[in-house]
Design an enzyme around this catalytic site. Structure first.
Site, mmCIF file in Angstrom:
data_model
loop_
_atom_site.group_PDB
_atom_site.id
_atom_site.type_symbol
_atom_site.label_atom_id
_atom_site.label_comp_id
_atom_site.label_asym_id
_atom_site.label_seq_id
_atom_site.Cartn_x
_atom_site.Cartn_y
_atom_site.Cartn_z
ATOM 1 N N ASP A 1 0.835 -1.208 0.000
ATOM 2 C CA ASP A 1 0.000 0.000 0.000
ATOM 3 C C ASP A 1 0.867 1.254 0.000
ATOM 4 O O ASP A 1 0.358 2.373 -0.102
ATOM 5 C CB ASP A 1 -0.994 -0.009 1.174
ATOM 6 C CG ASP A 1 -0.316 -0.092 2.534
ATOM 7 O OD1 ASP A 1 0.916 -0.227 2.590
ATOM 8 O OD2 ASP A 1 -1.045 -0.009 3.544
ATOM 9 N N SER A 2 2.203 1.064 0.077
ATOM 10 C CA SER A 2 3.125 2.177 -0.165
ATOM 11 C C SER A 2 2.927 2.728 -1.570
ATOM 12 O O SER A 2 3.405 3.824 -1.876
ATOM 13 C CB SER A 2 4.579 1.727 0.032
ATOM 14 O OG SER A 2 4.833 0.510 -0.652
ATOM 15 N N ASP B 1 -1.369 -5.933 -0.634
ATOM 16 C CA ASP B 1 -1.672 -5.331 0.673
ATOM 17 C C ASP B 1 -3.153 -5.020 0.793
ATOM 18 O O ASP B 1 -3.768 -4.482 -0.145
ATOM 19 C CB ASP B 1 -0.898 -4.011 0.817
ATOM 20 C CG ASP B 1 0.136 -4.063 1.917
ATOM 21 O OD1 ASP B 1 0.060 -4.956 2.788
ATOM 22 O OD2 ASP B 1 1.020 -3.191 1.910
ATOM 23 N N LYS C 1 -1.596 -9.285 2.458
ATOM 24 C CA LYS C 1 -0.885 -8.894 3.685
ATOM 25 C C LYS C 1 -1.761 -7.904 4.430
ATOM 26 O O LYS C 1 -2.408 -7.054 3.798
ATOM 27 C CB LYS C 1 0.475 -8.264 3.360
ATOM 28 C CG LYS C 1 1.189 -7.696 4.594
ATOM 29 C CD LYS C 1 2.653 -7.377 4.345
ATOM 30 C CE LYS C 1 2.905 -6.033 3.708
ATOM 31 N NZ LYS C 1 2.362 -4.881 4.452
ATOM 32 N N GLU D 1 -1.906 -5.489 8.291
ATOM 33 C CA GLU D 1 -1.149 -5.011 9.445
ATOM 34 C C GLU D 1 -1.836 -5.378 10.757
ATOM 35 O O GLU D 1 -3.070 -5.325 10.850
ATOM 36 C CB GLU D 1 -0.987 -3.484 9.357
ATOM 37 C CG GLU D 1 -0.102 -3.059 8.208
ATOM 38 C CD GLU D 1 0.144 -1.556 8.146
ATOM 39 O OE1 GLU D 1 -0.193 -0.830 9.105
ATOM 40 O OE2 GLU D 1 0.682 -1.113 7.114
ATOM 41 N N GLU E 1 8.688 -4.746 10.736
ATOM 42 C CA GLU E 1 9.188 -3.444 10.251
ATOM 43 C C GLU E 1 9.709 -2.599 11.413
ATOM 44 O O GLU E 1 9.012 -2.393 12.424
ATOM 45 C CB GLU E 1 8.061 -2.699 9.520
ATOM 46 C CG GLU E 1 8.516 -1.332 9.012
ATOM 47 C CD GLU E 1 7.628 -0.709 7.953
ATOM 48 O OE1 GLU E 1 6.681 -1.364 7.497
ATOM 49 O OE2 GLU E 1 7.899 0.454 7.589
HETATM 50 O O1 KIV Z 1 3.534 -1.235 1.670
HETATM 51 C C1 KIV Z 1 4.717 -1.595 1.765
HETATM 52 O O2 KIV Z 1 5.585 -1.208 0.974
HETATM 53 C C2 KIV Z 1 5.076 -2.481 2.854
HETATM 54 C C3 KIV Z 1 6.517 -2.810 3.027
HETATM 55 C C4 KIV Z 1 7.168 -1.674 3.728
HETATM 56 C C5 KIV Z 1 6.712 -4.065 3.762
HETATM 57 O O3 KIV Z 1 4.239 -2.912 3.582
#
Ligand code: KIV
Length: 264
Positions: A44-45, A83, A112, A114, A181
């Protein structure tokens, strides 16, 4: 290269290290598909790296779906993890299942999400429903406002104990791997030894079972941002700027395009 979640567990048993990077688009995915990297995370970055938002809170299911589709098209043979965006797994089981369906039907093999506390039921149901889940503990960027900034987590005894406990819970709920992280290396080492599933570190030291970096950080494409842990394996920004400057120069000098670059 990993083909499925069993390979993640096998890699840990074999003592090998796993290499992952984020990716958000077709062209980079094609390049990643030519590398030995083990898996790709459509993080989600994307909201920050690709859309210029100030945090990952701005990622939406539609955004994540579009990026994941493009990555799967570019790297069809890679293991792709998508994500789950901010709050998409906190609105109850039906909403979380719907988000997972939207992400998994792009061709991604896993999601993924959190944290763990307060959505144990969601993680369990996803796993029971055939959705491989990767966890994400330590610094959880979607909680940046709760932390009051991006801060290393797990420095105090209480916080370290909580992260270790959460990691064990994730494993018990059926997660196949967990991203750690920005936590001290000693804590990451302790968690890695305590778990059967692999730990994938980002800012968590060398003892994790694998490492992940944001692609644009490892390629050095972002000149304003370099956290301590994000080694630049390329001065990408300089290479790109140099190419664009040469293009500009040759256009203005009348040397581009050449005779060979012109149709007869
Ligand atoms: O969204 C992302 O890039 C991440 C990584 C930092 C693991 O979750």
């Amino acid at each position: 290269m990993l083909k499925n979640t069993h390979d993640f567990l096998q890699a840990k048993q074999d003592g090998g290290k796993l290499s992952l990077a984020t990716c958000y688009d077709y062209t980079f995915a094609r390049l990643l598909s030519e590398t030995p990297l083990d898996a790709i995370l459509v993080g989600d970055s994307a909201a920050m790296v690709m859309h210029g938002h100030p945090s990952t809170l701005y990622a939406t299911v539609e955004m994540m779906r579009a990026h994941t589709e493009a990555v799967v098209r570019g790297a069809p043979s890679k293991f792709v993890i998508a994500d789950m965006p901010f709050l998409s797994f906190r609105k109850g089981i039906p909403a979380a299942l719907d988000t997972a369906r939207q992400l998994m039907t792009t061709g991604a093999q896993a999601v993924k999400l959190e944290g763990v506390e307060g959505h144990e039921d969601v993680i369990e149901r996803l796993v029971q429903s055939g959705v491989p889940v990767m966890g994400h503990l330590g610094l959880q960027p979607q909680s940046v406002h709760a932390y009051g900034g991006y801060r290393v987590q797990g420095r105090s005894e209480d916080s370290a104990e909580a992260i270790l406990r959460q990691a064990k819970t994730l494993e018990a709920l059926g997660a196949f791997a967990v991203v750690l992280e920005c936590i001290p290396g000693t804590l990451a080492c302790e968690i890695t030894s305590a778990l059967r599933i692999p730990t994938i570190g980002i800012g968590a030291g060398p003892q994790c079972d694998g490492q992940i970096l944001v692609l644009h950080d490892l390629l050095g494409l972002n000149r304003d941002f370099q956290p301590k842990f994000a080694r630049r394996f390329l001065c990408g920004a300089n290479a790109v700027l140099d190419a664009l400057e040469r293009f500009d120069h040759e256009v203005k000098a009348g040397t581009f395009p050449s005779h060979e670059e012109t149709y007869a």
